[in-house]
Design an enzyme around this catalytic site. Structure first.
Site, PDB file in Angstrom:
ATOM      1  N   THR A 243      -8.487   4.270   0.835  1.00  0.00           N
ATOM      2  CA  THR A 243      -9.567   5.258   0.923  1.00  0.00           C
ATOM      3  C   THR A 243      -9.173   6.433   1.827  1.00  0.00           C
ATOM      4  O   THR A 243      -9.731   7.515   1.700  1.00  0.00           O
ATOM      5  CB  THR A 243     -10.857   4.624   1.504  1.00  0.00           C
ATOM      6  OG1 THR A 243     -10.489   3.864   2.649  1.00  0.00           O
ATOM      7  CG2 THR A 243     -11.537   3.726   0.493  1.00  0.00           C
ATOM      8  N   ASP A 244      -8.215   6.205   2.735  1.00  0.00           N
ATOM      9  CA  ASP A 244      -7.958   7.262   3.741  1.00  0.00           C
ATOM     10  C   ASP A 244      -7.467   8.556   3.107  1.00  0.00           C
ATOM     11  O   ASP A 244      -7.923   9.642   3.453  1.00  0.00           O
ATOM     12  CB  ASP A 244      -7.041   6.779   4.880  1.00  0.00           C
ATOM     13  CG  ASP A 244      -5.652   6.318   4.464  1.00  0.00           C
ATOM     14  OD1 ASP A 244      -5.400   6.194   3.244  1.00  0.00           O
ATOM     15  OD2 ASP A 244      -4.812   6.091   5.357  1.00  0.00           O
TER      16      ASP A 244
ATOM     17  N   GLY B  37       7.336  -4.081   6.905  1.00  0.00           N
ATOM     18  CA  GLY B  37       7.003  -4.287   5.500  1.00  0.00           C
ATOM     19  C   GLY B  37       5.887  -5.295   5.299  1.00  0.00           C
ATOM     20  O   GLY B  37       5.645  -5.746   4.182  1.00  0.00           O
TER      21      GLY B  37
ATOM     22  N   SER C 223       1.704  -1.736   9.782  1.00  0.00           N
ATOM     23  CA  SER C 223       1.869  -0.385  10.280  1.00  0.00           C
ATOM     24  C   SER C 223       2.922  -0.221  11.358  1.00  0.00           C
ATOM     25  O   SER C 223       2.719   0.471  12.356  1.00  0.00           O
ATOM     26  CB  SER C 223       0.497   0.081  10.785  1.00  0.00           C
ATOM     27  OG  SER C 223       0.494   1.418  10.996  1.00  0.00           O
ATOM     28  N   SER C 224       4.062  -0.838  11.130  1.00  0.00           N
ATOM     29  CA  SER C 224       5.128  -0.709  12.127  1.00  0.00           C
ATOM     30  C   SER C 224       5.613   0.742  12.212  1.00  0.00           C
ATOM     31  O   SER C 224       5.987   1.213  13.289  1.00  0.00           O
ATOM     32  CB  SER C 224       6.293  -1.647  11.809  1.00  0.00           C
ATOM     33  OG  SER C 224       6.746  -1.441  10.497  1.00  0.00           O
TER      34      SER C 224
ATOM     35  N   GLU D 197       5.980  11.228   8.356  1.00  0.00           N
ATOM     36  CA  GLU D 197       6.173  10.188   7.328  1.00  0.00           C
ATOM     37  C   GLU D 197       6.259  10.824   5.933  1.00  0.00           C
ATOM     38  O   GLU D 197       7.074  10.430   5.110  1.00  0.00           O
ATOM     39  CB  GLU D 197       5.038   9.167   7.410  1.00  0.00           C
ATOM     40  CG  GLU D 197       5.244   7.991   6.521  1.00  0.00           C
ATOM     41  CD  GLU D 197       5.215   6.637   7.243  1.00  0.00           C
ATOM     42  OE1 GLU D 197       5.577   5.657   6.620  1.00  0.00           O
ATOM     43  OE2 GLU D 197       4.831   6.573   8.427  1.00  0.00           O
TER      44      GLU D 197
ATOM     45  N   ASP E 245      -3.320   4.851   9.679  1.00  0.00           N
ATOM     46  CA  ASP E 245      -2.414   4.078  10.539  1.00  0.00           C
ATOM     47  C   ASP E 245      -2.098   4.820  11.842  1.00  0.00           C
ATOM     48  O   ASP E 245      -2.236   4.242  12.923  1.00  0.00           O
ATOM     49  CB  ASP E 245      -1.127   3.717   9.786  1.00  0.00           C
ATOM     50  CG  ASP E 245      -1.419   2.921   8.525  1.00  0.00           C
ATOM     51  OD1 ASP E 245      -2.559   2.505   8.336  1.00  0.00           O
ATOM     52  OD2 ASP E 245      -0.492   2.728   7.728  1.00  0.00           O
TER      53      ASP E 245
HETATM   54  C1  GLA Z   1      -0.681   2.253   3.928  1.00  0.00           C
HETATM   55  C2  GLA Z   1      -0.834   3.710   4.334  1.00  0.00           C
HETATM   56  C3  GLA Z   1      -2.263   4.009   4.801  1.00  0.00           C
HETATM   57  C4  GLA Z   1      -3.293   3.516   3.799  1.00  0.00           C
HETATM   58  C5  GLA Z   1      -2.994   2.093   3.368  1.00  0.00           C
HETATM   59  C6  GLA Z   1      -3.883   1.629   2.250  1.00  0.00           C
HETATM   60  O1  GLA Z   1      -0.816   1.419   5.023  1.00  0.00           O
HETATM   61  O2  GLA Z   1       0.064   4.014   5.375  1.00  0.00           O
HETATM   62  O3  GLA Z   1      -2.402   5.384   5.029  1.00  0.00           O
HETATM   63  O4  GLA Z   1      -3.384   4.389   2.703  1.00  0.00           O
HETATM   64  O5  GLA Z   1      -1.650   1.924   2.951  1.00  0.00           O
HETATM   65  O6  GLA Z   1      -5.193   1.569   2.676  1.00  0.00           O
END
Ligand code: GLA
Length: 410
Positions: free
Chosen positions: A53-54, A142, A146-147, A184, A196
Site C-alpha cells: 500500500t505504501d 531477503g 527490511s535489512s 534504493e 521501510d
Molecule cells: C517491500 C518494500 C516496501 C513495501 C513492501 C510491501 O518491503 O520495501 O516499500 O512496499 O515491500 O508492503
C-alpha cells in the site's frame, strides 16, 4: 545479539580495521583514542499490516525490531569513504572518493547502499565528510525484515554524526527516509515505497507506527502488554524479487490510470466495483487488494486501540488471503506456514490473533500477533513442524528472543 552488543561489535570492528582515524597522508594524529568516534543504530521492521500500500499512497502499520544495523564511524581528512561490513571471513570492504559523487556499481552489490546514500545526501546539500565506517547487522537478508532500509538509515545517521552542519540544522527523519528510498530506487534498482525507511528512521523497537504514506503523517502506537508478535521465517528466499516487485508497482499505476485517480489511495470500493468499464482481471484484483488493504489497516489500528485481538487477527488473516488471491505475492511455503500458524492460534489461543505473510512477498517471513499466554505453546508447535527461526517481540522484551539455536547466531 542485543542492540548494545551489536553496537560494541561495530566499535571493536572500527578500532581493529581503522586504528588511526586520520588518513595515512595526514600528519595530524588523533588527540585521544576514540576521539570523534560515534556508534549509531537503525532498526529493521516487521510490517504488521498494510502490504503493497505504501507506493500507492496508502496506510501501513510496521513495528520496529530490536534487530538492525549498527555502524561505528570515525573521520578521515582525505575526502574518502572507507567501509568494512560483516564479521569473520565474510568481511566486505569498499572505498571510494566523495568527489565526484560515486556512481552505482553492478546490480546486487552491497556497496550501492553506501554509494547511493552519499549521492542522496550530497544532492540534499549535506557536506558529506570523509569517514571510516564499520558496519555490523543481525537482520537476516531477503527475509522481508527490511535489512536494506536499516542499513541505509544507519549510514545516514553515521555520516550525519560527523557532518559539521548537521548538528546545528539536523535533517528530519522524513528527509532521511526519503534519501534512503531514493538511493534504493537509483542505486539498488528496487522501486520500493517509503514504509521501510520511515520505520527505520522514526520508530523505537517494539513500537508500531501508523503511517499515512500520502503525506507522511504518523502516529506511534504501543503494542498491548499481553500481546506478542512472532516473526516466523519460512526459510524461502527468492532471487530477482525486485523484478516482481517493480511489476506489481507498474500494475498498480496502470490501475490508477484506468480508474482515473492519481493513486489507488483515492479509489473507494464503490468506484472500484462500479466502474463502467471494469479493467482486465489482473488489474482489477491488484486494485481491489490495495483498496481493501487500506481498510484493513484502519480496522487493525482500531483493534489495537480497543485492545481487540480477535479483530486484529481477523484483519491479518484477510490480508494474507488477499495477498495470495488478488496480489499474488505469496508462495506455497508462506501460504502453508500462515495456515498452520492460524490453526495453532485457533487451537491454543481460542482464535485470539492471526497470522499472515509480511514484507514484499515471494518468500520471507510470516508475522503472527497473539496472546502472550499462548505464545510459548505455539512456538514449540511450530518448531515441531520444522520451522527453523522464530523471533518473538513483546512489550517486555528489549529485543526479540529466539529459542532456535540457529537464530542466535545471526
Ligand atoms: C517491500 C518494500 C516496501 C513495501 C513492501 C510491501 O518491503 O520495501 O516499500 O512496499 O515491500 O508492503
Amino acid at each position: 545479539m542485543s542492540r548494545s552488543a551489536l553496537m560494541h561489535k561495530a566499535q571493536a570492528l572500527l578500532q581493529r580495521e581503522f586504528p588511526h582515524s586520520t588518513s595515512p597522508h595526514s600528519t595530524r594524529q588523533k588527540s585521544h583514542p576514540g576521539d570523534r568516534e560515534y556508534v549509531v543504530f537503525a532498526p529493521g521492521r516487521v510490517n504488521l499490516i498494510g502490504e503493497h500500500t505504501d507506493y500507492n499512497d496508502g496506510l501501513v502499520l510496521p513495528c520496529a525490531l530490536p534487530l538492525g544495523t549498527a555502524i561505528a564511524v570515525s573521520p578521515r581528512d582525505d575526502g574518502e569513504l572507507h567501509a568494512v561490513s560483516g564479521s569473520g571471513s565474510t568481511l566486505r570492504r569498499e572505498r571510494f572518493s566523495l568527489q565526484p559523487v560515486p556512481a552505482p556499481l553492478e546490480r546486487g552489490s552491497w556497496a550501492n547502499y553506501l554509494r547511493g546514500m552519499v549521492a542522496e545526501m550530497s544532492a540534499a546539500g549535506i557536506d558529506v565528510p570523509g569517514a571510516n565506517l564499520a558496519i555490523v547487522g543481525d537482520l537476516p537478508q531477503g527475509a522481508g525484515l527490511s535489512s536494506s532500509a536499516s542499513l541505509s538509515v544507519a549510514i545516514a545517521r553515521a555520516l550525519l554524526a560527523l557532518s559539521p552542519g548537521a548538528a546545528s540544522n539536523p535533517p528530519s527523519n522524513a528527509s532521511i527516509a526519503r534519501w534512503a528510498q531514493s538511493s534504493e530506487h537509483r542505486y539498488a534498482g528496487c522501486l520500493c515505497g517509503i514504509m521501510d525507511p520511515m520505520a527505520a528512521a522514526c520508530v523505537a523497537p517494539g513500537e508500531a507506527l501508523l503511517l499515512d504514506c500520502q503525506d507522511l503523517t504518523a502516529r506511534t502506537l504501543a503494542i498491548p502488554a499481553d500481546w506478542t508478535v512472532l516473526i516466523i521465517d519460512s526459510g524461502a528466499r527468492r532471487e530477482l524479487v525486485s523484478g516482481e516487485y517493480n511489476a506489481r508497482r507498474a500494475q498498480c499505476e496502470a490501475a490508477a490510470v484506468h480508474y482515473g485517480v492519481r493513486s489507488l489511495r483515492e479509489l473507494d470500493s464503490v468506484t472500484l466495483n462500479a466502474a463502467r468499464a471494469v479493467p482486465d482481471d489482473t488489474t482489477f484484483r491488484r486494485a481491489r487488494h490495495v483498496v481493501h488493504e487500506n481498510d484493513r489497516v484502519r480496522r487493525a489500528a482500531e483493534a489495537l486501540a480497543q485492545h481487540d485481538l480477535k479483530m486484529f487477527g481477523a484483519a491479518l488473516r484477510d490480508s494474507h488471503r488477499s495477498l495470495h488471491e488478488d496480489f499474488e505475492v505469496t508462495i506455497p511455503q508462506t501460504n502453508e506456514l500462515a495456515e498452520q500458524t492460524n490453526r495453532l492460534i485457533d487451537r491454543h489461543a481460542h482464535g485470539q490473533g492471526g497470522a499472515r505473510m509480511t514484507g514484499g512477498g515471494f518468500g520471507g517471513c510470516i508475522v503472527a500477533v497473539l496472546e502472550s499466554a499462548a505464545s510459548a505453546r505455539i512456538v514449540t508447535a511450530l518448531y515441531r513442524l520444522g520451522v527453523n527461526n522464530i523471533w518473538t517481540v513483546s512489550a517486555e522484551s528489549e529485543r526479540p528472543e529466539s529459542s532456535a539455536p540457529e537464530a542466535n547466531q545471526r
